[in-house]
Design an enzyme around this catalytic site. Structure first.
Site, PDB file in Angstrom:
ATOM      1  N   HIS A 187       1.017  -1.200  -0.048  1.00 12.78           N
ATOM      2  CA  HIS A 187       0.022  -0.058   0.061  1.00 12.78           C
ATOM      3  C   HIS A 187       0.766   1.121  -0.090  1.00 12.78           C
ATOM      4  O   HIS A 187       0.581   2.220  -0.867  1.00 12.78           O
ATOM      5  CB  HIS A 187      -1.026   0.126   1.158  1.00 12.78           C
ATOM      6  CG  HIS A 187      -1.955  -0.952   1.283  1.00 12.78           C
ATOM      7  ND1 HIS A 187      -2.779  -0.922   0.115  1.00 12.78           N
ATOM      8  CD2 HIS A 187      -2.332  -1.997   1.853  1.00 12.78           C
ATOM      9  CE1 HIS A 187      -3.833  -1.795   0.429  1.00 12.78           C
ATOM     10  NE2 HIS A 187      -3.448  -2.655   1.327  1.00 12.78           N
ATOM     11  N   ARG A 330     -14.765  -0.371  -8.480  1.00 18.90           N
ATOM     12  CA  ARG A 330     -14.578  -1.783  -7.904  1.00 18.90           C
ATOM     13  C   ARG A 330     -15.364  -1.780  -6.648  1.00 18.90           C
ATOM     14  O   ARG A 330     -15.027  -0.643  -5.745  1.00 18.90           O
ATOM     15  CB  ARG A 330     -13.171  -1.868  -7.820  1.00 18.90           C
ATOM     16  CG  ARG A 330     -13.153  -3.434  -7.320  1.00 18.90           C
ATOM     17  CD  ARG A 330     -11.391  -3.834  -7.029  1.00 18.90           C
ATOM     18  NE  ARG A 330     -11.158  -3.128  -6.043  1.00 18.90           N
ATOM     19  CZ  ARG A 330      -9.698  -2.901  -5.527  1.00 18.90           C
ATOM     20  NH1 ARG A 330      -9.035  -3.841  -6.617  1.00 18.90           N
ATOM     21  NH2 ARG A 330      -9.186  -2.536  -4.863  1.00 18.90           N
ATOM     22  N   GLU A 429      -8.182 -11.549 -11.704  1.00 22.37           N
ATOM     23  CA  GLU A 429      -7.230 -11.904 -10.869  1.00 22.37           C
ATOM     24  C   GLU A 429      -6.914 -13.065 -10.429  1.00 22.37           C
ATOM     25  O   GLU A 429      -6.182 -13.438  -9.543  1.00 22.37           O
ATOM     26  CB  GLU A 429      -7.548 -10.870  -9.572  1.00 22.37           C
ATOM     27  CG  GLU A 429      -8.101  -9.473  -9.699  1.00 22.37           C
ATOM     28  CD  GLU A 429      -8.611  -8.962  -8.525  1.00 22.37           C
ATOM     29  OE1 GLU A 429      -7.764  -8.575  -7.518  1.00 22.37           O
ATOM     30  OE2 GLU A 429      -9.869  -9.025  -8.017  1.00 22.37           O
ATOM     31  N   ASN A 452      -1.553  -7.985  -9.927  1.00 21.62           N
ATOM     32  CA  ASN A 452      -0.788  -7.865  -8.584  1.00 21.62           C
ATOM     33  C   ASN A 452      -1.449  -9.257  -7.848  1.00 21.62           C
ATOM     34  O   ASN A 452      -0.797 -10.137  -7.679  1.00 21.62           O
ATOM     35  CB  ASN A 452      -1.348  -7.066  -7.904  1.00 21.62           C
ATOM     36  CG  ASN A 452      -0.688  -5.677  -8.331  1.00 21.62           C
ATOM     37  OD1 ASN A 452      -0.439  -5.512  -9.296  1.00 21.62           O
ATOM     38  ND2 ASN A 452      -0.805  -4.587  -7.234  1.00 21.62           N
ATOM     39  N   ASP A 453      -2.699  -9.378  -8.033  1.00 16.95           N
ATOM     40  CA  ASP A 453      -3.416 -10.874  -7.475  1.00 16.95           C
ATOM     41  C   ASP A 453      -3.133 -11.978  -8.406  1.00 16.95           C
ATOM     42  O   ASP A 453      -3.171 -12.944  -7.988  1.00 16.95           O
ATOM     43  CB  ASP A 453      -4.989 -10.431  -7.114  1.00 16.95           C
ATOM     44  CG  ASP A 453      -4.908 -10.137  -5.470  1.00 16.95           C
ATOM     45  OD1 ASP A 453      -3.933  -9.900  -5.060  1.00 16.95           O
ATOM     46  OD2 ASP A 453      -6.050  -9.492  -5.320  1.00 16.95           O
ATOM     47  N   CYS A 500      -5.334  -3.016 -15.010  1.00 19.80           N
ATOM     48  CA  CYS A 500      -5.438  -2.073 -14.135  1.00 19.80           C
ATOM     49  C   CYS A 500      -4.272  -2.231 -12.922  1.00 19.80           C
ATOM     50  O   CYS A 500      -4.318  -1.572 -12.019  1.00 19.80           O
ATOM     51  CB  CYS A 500      -6.654  -1.898 -13.429  1.00 19.80           C
ATOM     52  SG  CYS A 500      -7.598  -3.457 -12.478  1.00 19.80           S
TER      53      CYS A 500
END
Lengths: 569, 89
Positions: A187, A330, A429, A452-453, A500
């Site tokens: 983060h 989202r 994801e 990322n995921d 994204c």
């Protein structure tokens, strides 16, 4: 001295260190210095407590209003309870240090308040815990760091930055960020990039190496922290910083232009945001839309769920400011590493494989419907698309659509206007949806690949665990194939497909995305123009040729090397 | 020692703010002040103990004052509780 870390956000920052230390409230080393002295220490600490809390209260009143500040006022009332202080006094008379007295008496009250039936009273236990921690901190000589009031040119240093910490910091006085943990995708790194602040993560022992006020250079491009640099080094970095600034200005030439490949194929660069305020950065950097509005921040740092009105206002504000350009919102992506205390989610053995995101929302339809209602209402004010996080099966999409239809019916009877055809898309994801993209494409209005995921779930690697994080790379042939497969399925079905995740801003990766046939790339606002520039340097033909070669490679390292070699700047 | 029974009439009972009104007023007296509720004797000068007792609206309590200025203290205590401890009724 130069210390290596992981490059979290590009750029060079030079400033004075401010180390945010985690409070260590262990007082076992404190020796009883006589009843009289300990009493004096206790009294001084209580006075300091009142002073600090009063100051905090004033600031809070000014920033968020009197009601929030009332909680702090309660702490002052409680600490001044003469009976409680006399109980602390008793412990001191019996040969205990002031810390032990505070700890024991507060614990007694925490227990007392925790065991009552009345909810409101029980919540006071939290205040007493807070009070105990602050008092112990004062007694142990720890100074609290107030991130909302920082000196100019501050380099923030911490073991880790929590989302709530970052929410309150005074951004305009920060020139760089250093942390002991985390990676490019944590983060703090994401936040640093959206604020255009250089950041280096995972610098071992940096909190111990730096003292407050030390001069430190954050080289977010090379992933280095230079502690107490010599004059010559300092000057070299300062001139490099100036050079970067010039390059940045050159990028401005791409502002106001369309995103087109060298052979004229039009694509789009969108930006990711976390809250309505971020829209200004999107507009400043000429993002053509919002490709990911993470709604979690609306739900964090508060005591209860945000109301429909509050959510509606936030979504509408973004949609209206983007003036008809697409805004992909989202729905709540809670769970995993994002905890929202008041939801009282159960602790799980494997939170990333657990009850999170759309799974949680579908099991809590009442609160999910509030978000869907707010989204639908806001759809009347701009071009909103709804995106579902962590989908693994088609039936999840169907269930959301059912809920959405019931909310639409409610709105119709209430004569509230909304976009009847609001698109509902899926964030890709998980390997599960990438592998079944073909069938999913029949029921989703668009795809957006969250790398990322997707990388984490494909490679079975915790991106925050430095022992295995080397495996975490979107260059892995497995990840590349899933991206390609998703894009192929979308293009066959005629639905838009974007990206994204962090990989969308990886300039070396861009030719592959062009070749695979993605239409839209959503990146942190600061990366919009560099991405548009990169797109302009590649023709579809060149990109295809490179992709064909890269897909024959067998390791992430080979892929990285091939892409680096082919990279155009 | 003097004492008197009263009923708590304000909506929120002895929560933080009303409790604070009560202890601030009692703090200026030299005598001991106790609230007897549910058979328990609570220190009437301690906001912590009063709050922890969860005295709600409608509760019957007894106020006991013991010491040199006990009469004045009891009078003010009773008057405060009866007038709703500064809370909206």
């Amino acid at each position: 001295m130069i210390y290596k870390g992981i490059a979290g956000a590009e750029g060079i920052g030079i400033g004075k260190a401010l180390v945010v230390r985690e409070a260590d409230l262990d007082y076992s080393h404190v020796v009883f210095s006589g009843a009289e002295k300990e009493t004096k220490r206790l009294q001084t600490a209580i006075a300091a407590f009142c002073e600090t809390v009063t100051a905090m209260q004033e600031k809070l009143t000014a920033s968020v209003g009197e009601k929030q500040a009332e909680i702090l006022n309660g702490q002052i009332m409680m600490i001044q309870d003469p009976f409680m202080t006399s109980q602390m006094q008793d412990f001191i008379e019996n040969g205990q240090c002031a810390e032990a007295a505070v700890d024991a008496v507060c614990n007694m009250y925490i227990e007392m308040f925790s065991s009552v039936e009345d909810d409101l009273t029980r919540q006071r236990a939290t205040d007493i815990r807070d009070m105990r921690a602050r008092l112990l901190g004062i007694l142990l000589g720890q100074t609290e760091v107030d991130l909302s009031d920082l000196p100019p040119e501050t380099v923030l240093v911490a073991r880790d930055f929590s989302p709530s910490m970052t929410a309150n910091m005074q951004k305009e006085h920060i020139v760089g960020i250093l942390s002991e943990t985390g990676s490019k995708t944590s983060h703090s790194a994401i936040l640093a990039r959206s604020l255009e602040l250089p950041a280096v993560m995972s610098v071992e022992n940096i909190c111990t190496l730096l003292e407050n006020g030390d001069t430190v250079i954050v080289d977010g491009t090379r992933g280095e922290a230079v502690v107490r640099p010599a004059q010559g080094i300092l000057e070299a970095y300062a001139s490099k910083r100036a050079q970067l600034k010039t390059e940045k200005q050159a990028l401005r030439a791409f502002a106001g232009k369309k995103t087109v490949t060298a052979d004229g194929k039009q694509l789009a660069v969108y930006a990711n945001i976390g809250k309505p305020d971020d829209v200004s950065a999107v507009l400043q950097n000429d993002g053509e839309g919002v490709g990911l509005f993470r709604t979690e921040f609306l739900f964090m740092d508060r005591a209860a769920l945000p109301s429909e009105e509050e959510q509606f206002a936030a979504y509408r504000a973004v949609a209206a400011q983007m003036q008809g350009n697409e805004v992909i919102i989202r729905t709540l992506d809670v769970g995993g590493d994002k905890d929202i205390p008041y939801l009282h989610m159960e602790r799980e053995e494997n939170p990333f494989l657990g009850h999170r995101a759309v799974r949680y929302c579908l099991d809590n339809p009442e609160s999910y419907k509030v978000q869907l209602r707010a989204l639908l209402r806001a759809s009347a004010y701009g071009n909103i698309k709804i995106m579902l996080p962590l989908v693994t099966t088609v039936s999840e999409v169907r269930r959301v659509r059912e809920l959405l239809e019931s909310v639409k019916a409610e709105l119709r009877t209430e004569n509230i206007k909304f976009n009847e055809n609001i698109p509902v898309g899926v964030m890709i994801e998980t390997p599960a949806v990438a592998l079944t993209a073909e069938t999913l494409a029949k029921e989703a209005d668009f795809f957006s690949i969250g790398t990322n995921d997707l990388t984490q779930y494909t490679m079975a690697v915790d991106r925050g665990n430095s022992k295995v994080s080397a495996l975490y790379s979107h260059y892995n042939p497995a990840v590349l194939r899933l991206i390609k497969q998703t894009a192929d399925a979308a293009n066959r079905a005629g639905i838009p497909v974007g990206m994204c995740g962090e990989a969308a801003a990886d300039q070396a990766f861009m030719p592959l995305l062009i070749a695979f046939g993605l239409h839209e790339f959503s990146v942190t606002p600061a990366a919009v123009l560099p991405t548009r520039k990169t797109v302009s340097l590649w023709s579809k033909t060149d990109a295809d040729a490179l992709a064909e070669r890269v897909l024959t490679l067998s390791t992430a390292e080979e892929v990285a090397a091939a892409l680096q070699e082919a990279a155009r700047v | 020692m003097v004492s008197k029974c009263v009923q708590v009439t304000n909506k929120m009972g002895f929560h933080m703010r009303p409790a604070n009104v009560f202890v601030s007023a009692m703090g200026k007296y030299k005598c001991d002040v106790f609230i007897v509720f549910n058979g328990k004797e609570i220190n009437g000068k301690s906001i912590m103990n009063i709050m922890a007792s969860c005295i709600k609206c409608g509760a019957d309590i007894e106020i006991r004052c013991d010491g040199e200025d006990e009469t004045a203290a009891l009078q003010e205590a009773v008057q405060l509780v009866e007038s709703g401890l500064g809370d909206e009724q």
